[in-house]
Design a protein around this motif. Structure first.
Motif, mmCIF file in Angstrom:
data_model
loop_
_atom_site.group_PDB
_atom_site.id
_atom_site.type_symbol
_atom_site.label_atom_id
_atom_site.label_comp_id
_atom_site.label_asym_id
_atom_site.label_seq_id
_atom_site.Cartn_x
_atom_site.Cartn_y
_atom_site.Cartn_z
ATOM 1 N N PHE A 26 39.525 -3.949 15.080
ATOM 2 C CA PHE A 26 39.419 -2.684 16.211
ATOM 3 C C PHE A 26 40.026 -1.585 15.495
ATOM 4 N N TRP A 27 38.913 -0.544 15.592
ATOM 5 C CA TRP A 27 39.139 0.793 14.830
ATOM 6 C C TRP A 27 39.694 1.535 16.320
ATOM 7 N N TYR A 28 40.814 2.361 16.169
ATOM 8 C CA TYR A 28 41.328 3.138 17.186
ATOM 9 C C TYR A 28 42.009 4.406 16.672
ATOM 10 N N SER A 29 42.428 5.197 17.594
ATOM 11 C CA SER A 29 43.115 6.482 17.349
ATOM 12 C C SER A 29 43.841 6.800 18.415
ATOM 13 N N LEU A 30 45.274 6.118 18.185
ATOM 14 C CA LEU A 30 45.989 6.510 19.367
ATOM 15 C C LEU A 30 47.544 6.570 18.469
ATOM 16 N N THR A 31 48.521 7.276 19.316
ATOM 17 C CA THR A 31 49.714 7.316 18.460
ATOM 18 C C THR A 31 50.892 7.150 19.516
ATOM 19 N N GLY A 32 52.110 7.361 19.313
ATOM 20 C CA GLY A 32 53.097 7.229 20.241
ATOM 21 C C GLY A 32 53.159 6.032 20.849
ATOM 22 N N SER A 33 53.540 6.420 22.276
ATOM 23 C CA SER A 33 53.607 5.256 23.475
ATOM 24 C C SER A 33 52.443 4.681 23.463
ATOM 25 N N SER A 34 50.959 5.400 23.402
ATOM 26 C CA SER A 34 49.846 4.624 23.769
ATOM 27 C C SER A 34 49.332 3.617 22.561
ATOM 28 N N GLN A 35 49.802 3.910 21.147
ATOM 29 C CA GLN A 35 49.698 3.132 20.133
ATOM 30 C C GLN A 35 50.752 1.672 20.341
ATOM 31 N N SER A 36 52.048 2.015 20.700
ATOM 32 C CA SER A 36 52.999 0.980 20.675
ATOM 33 C C SER A 36 52.616 -0.029 22.167
ATOM 34 N N ALA A 37 52.020 0.538 22.996
ATOM 35 C CA ALA A 37 51.507 -0.153 24.148
ATOM 36 C C ALA A 37 50.185 -0.910 23.767
ATOM 37 N N LEU A 38 49.418 -0.519 23.025
ATOM 38 C CA LEU A 38 48.348 -1.357 22.549
ATOM 39 C C LEU A 38 48.774 -2.451 21.759
ATOM 40 N N LYS A 39 49.745 -2.001 20.713
ATOM 41 C CA LYS A 39 49.998 -3.347 19.878
ATOM 42 C C LYS A 39 50.814 -4.242 20.976
ATOM 43 N N LYS A 40 51.628 -4.185 21.794
ATOM 44 C CA LYS A 40 52.331 -4.867 22.345
ATOM 45 C C LYS A 40 51.277 -5.825 23.280
ATOM 46 N N LEU A 41 50.297 -5.334 24.027
ATOM 47 C CA LEU A 41 49.153 -5.749 24.549
ATOM 48 C C LEU A 41 48.359 -6.747 23.784
ATOM 49 N N THR A 42 48.142 -6.271 22.538
ATOM 50 C CA THR A 42 47.200 -7.324 21.451
ATOM 51 C C THR A 42 48.234 -8.361 21.158
ATOM 52 N N LYS A 43 49.511 -8.418 21.073
ATOM 53 C CA LYS A 43 50.179 -9.509 20.640
ATOM 54 C C LYS A 43 50.208 -10.591 21.870
ATOM 55 N N GLU B 261 46.774 -12.379 21.854
ATOM 56 C CA GLU B 261 46.762 -13.321 20.524
ATOM 57 C C GLU B 261 47.507 -14.471 20.948
ATOM 58 N N LYS B 262 48.646 -14.163 21.661
ATOM 59 C CA LYS B 262 49.635 -15.626 21.882
ATOM 60 C C LYS B 262 48.744 -16.418 22.886
ATOM 61 N N LYS B 263 48.287 -15.833 23.996
ATOM 62 C CA LYS B 263 47.095 -16.702 24.725
ATOM 63 C C LYS B 263 46.025 -17.337 24.290
ATOM 64 N N ASN B 264 45.581 -16.729 23.111
ATOM 65 C CA ASN B 264 44.465 -17.143 22.513
ATOM 66 C C ASN B 264 44.848 -17.139 20.969
ATOM 67 N N THR C 289 31.527 -19.473 24.847
ATOM 68 C CA THR C 289 32.878 -19.289 25.927
ATOM 69 C C THR C 289 34.022 -20.047 25.384
ATOM 70 N N LYS C 290 33.918 -20.506 24.425
ATOM 71 C CA LYS C 290 35.325 -21.083 23.851
ATOM 72 C C LYS C 290 35.533 -20.792 22.361
ATOM 73 N N ILE C 291 36.599 -20.168 21.924
ATOM 74 C CA ILE C 291 36.688 -19.881 20.712
ATOM 75 C C ILE C 291 37.425 -21.121 19.991
ATOM 76 N N THR C 292 36.803 -21.784 19.333
ATOM 77 C CA THR C 292 37.307 -23.162 18.733
ATOM 78 C C THR C 292 37.963 -23.074 17.384
ATOM 79 N N LYS C 293 37.361 -21.757 16.621
ATOM 80 C CA LYS C 293 37.672 -22.017 15.275
ATOM 81 C C LYS C 293 38.611 -20.359 15.099
ATOM 82 N N LYS C 294 39.154 -20.246 13.984
ATOM 83 C CA LYS C 294 39.809 -18.968 13.861
ATOM 84 C C LYS C 294 38.874 -17.877 13.642
#
Length: 431
Positions: free
Chosen positions: A47-64, A67-70, A37-42
């Motif tokens: 994640f394999w995906y198939s998205l382009t354009g605004s969908s890909q950009s949105a996924l990248k932003k949400l992922t960052k 990662e900032k929160k975790n 329930t806790k990730i204490t190590k790196k």
């Protein structure tokens, strides 16, 4: 466009404990004590995906943002091409060598039917029901039960709903106003409205058409009490009723088949047809293509049921217990209120989170006409069942309908085509 669920039946934690391993090649983690329930190590999640354009950009932003929160979790996004067929091919190849598979992947459930049979996927119920890393229950997730069920394979919850869409009615408001036609709310009204438009335009404008012929057939049959499975009789009286509804309209001229233009958005943009039923994703094309002298509108699909389409995110059993936990945390983040509001507004996909779907903030979005009506048309969702050969049968229905409508357009009889279609559909189920 592909598609795509009733209340999710959750597997008992004790039952899931069978075949559990906290570490590697098990089908799933079974209980809260086995799930980190806790990730204490790196930890890295691929994640394999198939998205382009605004969908890909949105996924990248949400992922960052995730990662900032975790900070101990890295999500390694790997695009598998610009279309789903590339992603499907990569997954199919990867299933032959499980060690080459990612931690998680975007996929349609039917792609992974054999993977589920071979215990290569993770049963997500223990994660969903875990109060620390999950929601404690499916209900608390705020994800619609119809969407959860669409991500099941063989009754087991292997996927988390992700980029989803449904069908809606696109209409040329300018033309409907011109011919004094109200926006139809039932299939009977749809036929009447189409006839009126065709007649009042001196046969210059067709009334409407359906983008996905297999969706049309599957939903119409279900609304007549017949489920899409191997027992379906393509030549039954109910099936003929469904076929004739569309084919009679094509023969008479007031209904249209996309044909060589592939999608109804093209003749709609040219004002050759006044209405069409297609995926919400069509709005972007309508916005780009429709002449400025016309105004378009979007209304709920004029039926009791709607079809859910789009992919889910699935987790592979070869991952370590820590990777699985980290991956589920990421999937949970992607379905959160803030993530889903951003995702829906940036991509045009429907929010899988019901709180967002029904929120005044989402409904007030002025950049799209979909949010205001989406909640109303997603109350009763149906989906292509994930069973052996269902996908092939679904494709065969599309081919059957295309052939029948082509005959109807030539004013030729399609009775023998129904008989032949039954034989082909039966073969698809039984191959």
């Amino acid at each position: 466009m592909k598609l795509i669920h009733k209340a999710a039946a959750v597997a008992a934690v004790a039952a899931a404990a069978l075949g559990l391993s906290a570490c590697s090649n098990s089908q799933s983690s079974s209980s809260s004590t086995k799930i980190p329930t806790k990730i204490t190590k790196k930890t890295t999640v691929t994640f394999w995906y198939s998205l382009t354009g605004s969908s890909q950009s949105a996924l990248k932003k949400l992922t960052k943002e995730f990662e900032k929160k975790n900070p101990n979790i890295t999500i390694k996004l790997q695009s598998q091409g610009g279309n789903y067929s590339d992603l499907q091919a990569k997954l199919t190849s990867g299933l032959q060598s499980p060690k080459d598979l990612p931690t998680i992947a975007q996929a349609y459930p039917d792609w992974l039917y054999n993977a589920a049979k071979n215990k290569m996927l993770v049963n997500l119920t223990p994660y969903v029901k875990n109060k620390k890393i999950g929601w404690g229950s499916y209900k608390n997730s705020k994800i619609q039960s119809g969407l959860w069920n669409g991500a099941k394979i063989g009754g087991t919850q292997y996927g988390v709903p992700f980029n989803k869409s449904v069908e809606v009615l696109f209409y040329n408001k300018t033309l409907l106003d011109k011919y004094g036609v109200k926006v139809p709310t039932t299939m009977a009204e749809l036929k009447t409205a189409s006839q009126k438009i065709y007649e009042k335009s001196n046969h210059k404008v067709r009334g409407m058409g359906f983008d996905a012929l297999n969706n049309y057939y599957m939903l119409s049959m279900k609304e007549n009490g017949v489920s899409f499975n191997k027992n379906l009789n393509f030549a039954s009286s109910t099936s003929k009723k469904v076929i004739h509804y569309y084919a009679d309209g094509v023969k008479a001229g007031y209904f249209m088949q996309a044909g060589t233009e592939k999608y109804m958005s093209t003749p709609f943009s040219n004002a050759q047809v006044a209405m069409f039923i297609g995926s919400t994703a069509n709005e972007a094309y309508v916005k780009q293509g429709l002449s400025k002298k016309y105004t378009y509108g979007i209304a709920p699909r004029p039926s009791k049921l709607n079809v859910q389409q789009g992919t889910d995110i699935y987790m592979f059993s070869h991952a370590t217990a820590t990777q699985k936990a980290a991956a589920f945390m990421y999937m949970k983040f992607l379905t959160s209120n803030s993530s889903q509001l951003y995702w829906a507004q940036q991509t045009g996909y429907m929010p899988v989170n019901s709180d967002v779907l029904n929120s005044s903030t989402y409904k007030a979005d002025k950049s799209s006409k979909i949010p205001a009506i989406l909640a109303k048309t997603t109350k009763n969702l149906y989906f292509l069942p994930v069973t052996k050969n269902a996908a092939s049968a679904y494709d065969q229905v599309n081919a059957n309908m295309q052939f029948i409508l082509a005959l109807a357009a030539k004013k030729q009889s399609w009775n023998s085509a129904i008989t032949t279609g039954k034989s082909k559909l039966d073969s698809s189920w039984n191959q």
